[in-house]
Every structure is written in structure tokens, then in C-alpha cells.
Design a protein around this motif. Structure first.
Motif, mmCIF file in Angstrom:
data_model
loop_
_atom_site.group_PDB
_atom_site.id
_atom_site.type_symbol
_atom_site.label_atom_id
_atom_site.label_comp_id
_atom_site.label_asym_id
_atom_site.label_seq_id
_atom_site.Cartn_x
_atom_site.Cartn_y
_atom_site.Cartn_z
ATOM 1 N N SER A 58 7.340 1.468 7.229
ATOM 2 C CA SER A 58 7.799 0.886 5.973
ATOM 3 C C SER A 58 8.553 1.925 5.148
ATOM 4 O O SER A 58 8.487 3.127 5.426
ATOM 5 C CB SER A 58 6.610 0.343 5.163
ATOM 6 N N THR A 59 9.227 1.449 4.150
ATOM 7 C CA THR A 59 9.859 2.338 3.187
ATOM 8 C C THR A 59 8.887 2.627 2.047
ATOM 9 O O THR A 59 7.823 1.996 1.942
ATOM 10 C CB THR A 59 11.147 1.699 2.628
ATOM 11 N N ALA A 65 4.974 -1.595 -3.205
ATOM 12 C CA ALA A 65 5.314 -2.877 -3.822
ATOM 13 C C ALA A 65 4.062 -3.587 -4.325
ATOM 14 O O ALA A 65 2.997 -3.514 -3.693
ATOM 15 C CB ALA A 65 6.049 -3.761 -2.810
ATOM 16 N N PRO A 66 4.155 -4.307 -5.453
ATOM 17 C CA PRO A 66 2.971 -5.011 -5.983
ATOM 18 C C PRO A 66 2.518 -6.164 -5.096
ATOM 19 O O PRO A 66 1.333 -6.510 -5.084
ATOM 20 C CB PRO A 66 3.450 -5.510 -7.358
ATOM 21 N N PRO A 72 6.560 -5.230 6.885
ATOM 22 C CA PRO A 72 7.830 -5.302 6.142
ATOM 23 C C PRO A 72 8.857 -6.133 6.904
ATOM 24 O O PRO A 72 8.786 -6.288 8.126
ATOM 25 C CB PRO A 72 8.261 -3.823 6.034
ATOM 26 N N SER A 73 9.809 -6.671 6.162
ATOM 27 C CA SER A 73 10.833 -7.526 6.782
ATOM 28 C C SER A 73 11.669 -6.746 7.792
ATOM 29 O O SER A 73 12.121 -7.305 8.800
ATOM 30 C CB SER A 73 11.728 -8.133 5.702
#
Length: 299
Positions: A58-59, A65-66, A72-73
Motif C-alpha cells: 500500500s501507499t 486512510a480513515p 488497496p485498489s
């Protein structure tokens, strides 16, 4: 027809049932509860691995992210290249150092501890019990007590920031010698006596008879020792003052500083670091169980 039905009932009653199978409702409820408990245990065991893999691909934005997503996409496979191309953290060198420390440290520890354990278990010597109790007594000394003296010795020898300083001070383990001694006390003496009839001494009996017939125990202790050496942090942190002598654990700690936390590289480094341990455990898990059962305490 009645006779045929009776024979069918006899065949059915004599058929072995699966483990955990019960005809009563209470037994079926117990079986369902056991399967539920097993499923929950598996989920709890695999959850950390899922989090490591998910965050490694992931980034920084996806991790912090909340809203939570299963994955992740867009999987960031480029994090692997980013990890090994980081000029501030020599990850490839750290993996190499950890592998050298783990392999040589494990081999040396098994060699010294097995010979010490066999000598205490088989070679008649009036002070053998005193030496054994002295070795056991060292297990009661906290590692913090010997940490500073060990560092002073290593520093005076000029082994700071070198693989010698990481490996040699950890070659002997009193706990491993204790386990080997207990194991060799239960080793069949008939095999050793047959070798002595052929003219073999203690050293020949040890290498030709005892070691080949004790490989499962050696493998179990090797796996435990390697995992301990691979995961060691405090001693490599103090000795590895130069980045060229960092181990994987020390290298991962540099991703967390007082100013920044490089989360995605940290998780990718964790994923890379646990891969050898997972493979070792997968291949040697049966030896781990067998080795533990064979290391019972004997007088």
C-alpha cells in the motif's frame, strides 16, 4: 429382506466414524464449537500476516486512510524495488549479514553445545556434575548483567562493526548444552557399545553413531537457534555501529525516527524479513515437535 436389513445395520455399526463424529445432538454441538474455535484461532494467527502483506503493498495514504479496505485498489509492487534501492538503508547487505550471523551462529552453537552435552552425559569424569550445575547456573544470570562486560571484551579485540563481534560471543549457549545433555542421557547405549567394540573412541562414536541418529533433534534445535539469531536486536544494535554491519532487525529500526515514520517501507521490510523464518518453520515444524518431545528431563 429382514435378514438383509439386519446385515446392513451390522455393517453400518461396524464402520469407523470420523474423529469428532457423534450421533447425539450434544456431541454434534461440541463438534461445531470445536470447529468454530479452530476457525477463530486460525483467523487470529493469520491476521498479523494479512496486515503485514496488505500494508506492504500500500501507499502511505492507503495505510493512514480513515476508511479501511481489505486491499488497496492498486497494489504497490514497486515498494519492493523502493525498499532495496533506498540509499540510507542497505537492506540487501542487512539480509546478507543476518543470513551469515544466523547460519554460522547456529552451526557453531550446535557444534559446541552438542559436544559439551555429550561429554557431560557420557564421558565419566568426577567433576562432570559440578560442571553441569555450573552451566545450569549461568541460565539464571540475566543477560543485562553480562552485556557490558561482553561489549568491553569485543571492543578491546577490535570486533565492533564486524561479523566476528556479532557471531563469536553468541557461539556457546548453556541452554543448548543443557538440552543436548538431557537428550544424550536417553540415547540408546547399545549403539555406542557396538561402535566401541569395533574400536571407536568417544569422538568417533559421537560423529559416526550419535550425530547421524540424532538429526531430528539437531534440526529442531537448529530451527530454534536460527530464529533467535535472526530476530536478535539489542546486541547487533550495539555492535553494528556502521551501516555495513547492520542486521535486518537493526535496518528495520531505522525506518522509525523521532521525526518521520516510513510506514510502507517498514511493512515491506517486515514482510521480507519474516519470509525465511516462515519457510524454515514450514519445513522443520515436525522436527520442532519431535525434538521437544525427545528432550525430556532425565536424571
Amino acid at each position: 429382506m429382514a435378514v438383509k436389513a439386519g446385515r446392513n445395520r451390522e455393517r453400518t455399526s461396524g464402520t469407523p466414524q470420523p474423529i469428532g463424529f457423534s450421533r447425539s445432538p450434544l456431541g454434534r454441538v461440541g463438534m461445531v464449537l470445536r470447529w468454530i474455535a479452530l476457525f477463530v484461532a486460525v483467523v487470529l494467527f493469520l491476521l498479523p500476516f494479512y496486515l503485514i502483506l496488505r500494508n506492504a503493498l500500500s501507499t502511505e495514504g492507503d495505510i493512514t486512510a480513515p476508511s479501511w479496505t481489505l486491499f488497496p485498489s492498486h497494489l504497490q509492487w514497486g515498494n519492493i524495488k523502493e525498499l532495496f534501492s533506498d540509499t540510507q538503508v542497505p537492506m540487501a547487505r542487512a539480509l546478507y549479514n543476518s543470513a551469515v550471523v544466523g547460519i554460522l551462529g547456529t552451526a557453531g552453537q550446535l557444534l559446541l553445545a552438542s559436544m559439551a552435552g555429550y561429554g557431560l552425559a557420557r564421558i565419566p569424569y568426577k567433576h562432570a556434575d559440578k560442571i553441569f550445575y555450573a552451566i545450569v547456573a549461568t541460565l539464571m544470570i540475566p543477560g543485562a548483567v553480562t552485556f557490558i562486560p561482553s561489549f568491553i571484551v569485543v571492543s578491546s579485540l577490535g570486533w565492533v562493526s564486524s561479523l566476528r563481534g556479532l557471531i563469536i560471543p553468541t557461539l556457546f549457549s548453556g541452554f543448548a548444552a543443557f538440552l543436548f545433555r538431557q537428550y544424550f542421557l536417553g540415547f540408546p547405549k547399545e549403539l555406542e557399545e557396538a561402535a566401541r567394540v569395533d574400536g571407536a573412541g568417544y569422538f568417533g562414536v559421537f560423529w559416526r553413531i550419535v550425530v547421524p541418529n540424532s538429526l531430528p533433534f539437531f534440526a529442531a534445535l537448529a530451527a530454534i537457534t536460527f530464529i533467535g539469531n535472526w530476530n536478535s536486536f539489542l546486541w547487533p544494535l550495539v555492535i553494528g555501529q556502521d551501516s555495513s554491519s547492520w542486521t535486518i532487525q537493526v535496518a528495520m529500526s531505522t525506518f522509525i525516527t523521532a521525526q518521520t515514520i516510513n510506514i510502507h517501507e517498514l511493512f515491506m521490510a517486515v514482510a521480507v524479513s519474516i519470509l525465511p523464518l516462515v519457510l524454515i518453520f514450514a519445513f522443520l515444524q515436525r522436527y520442532l515437535i519431535q525434538g521437544v518431545t525427545q528432550s525430556g528431563i532425565k536424571d
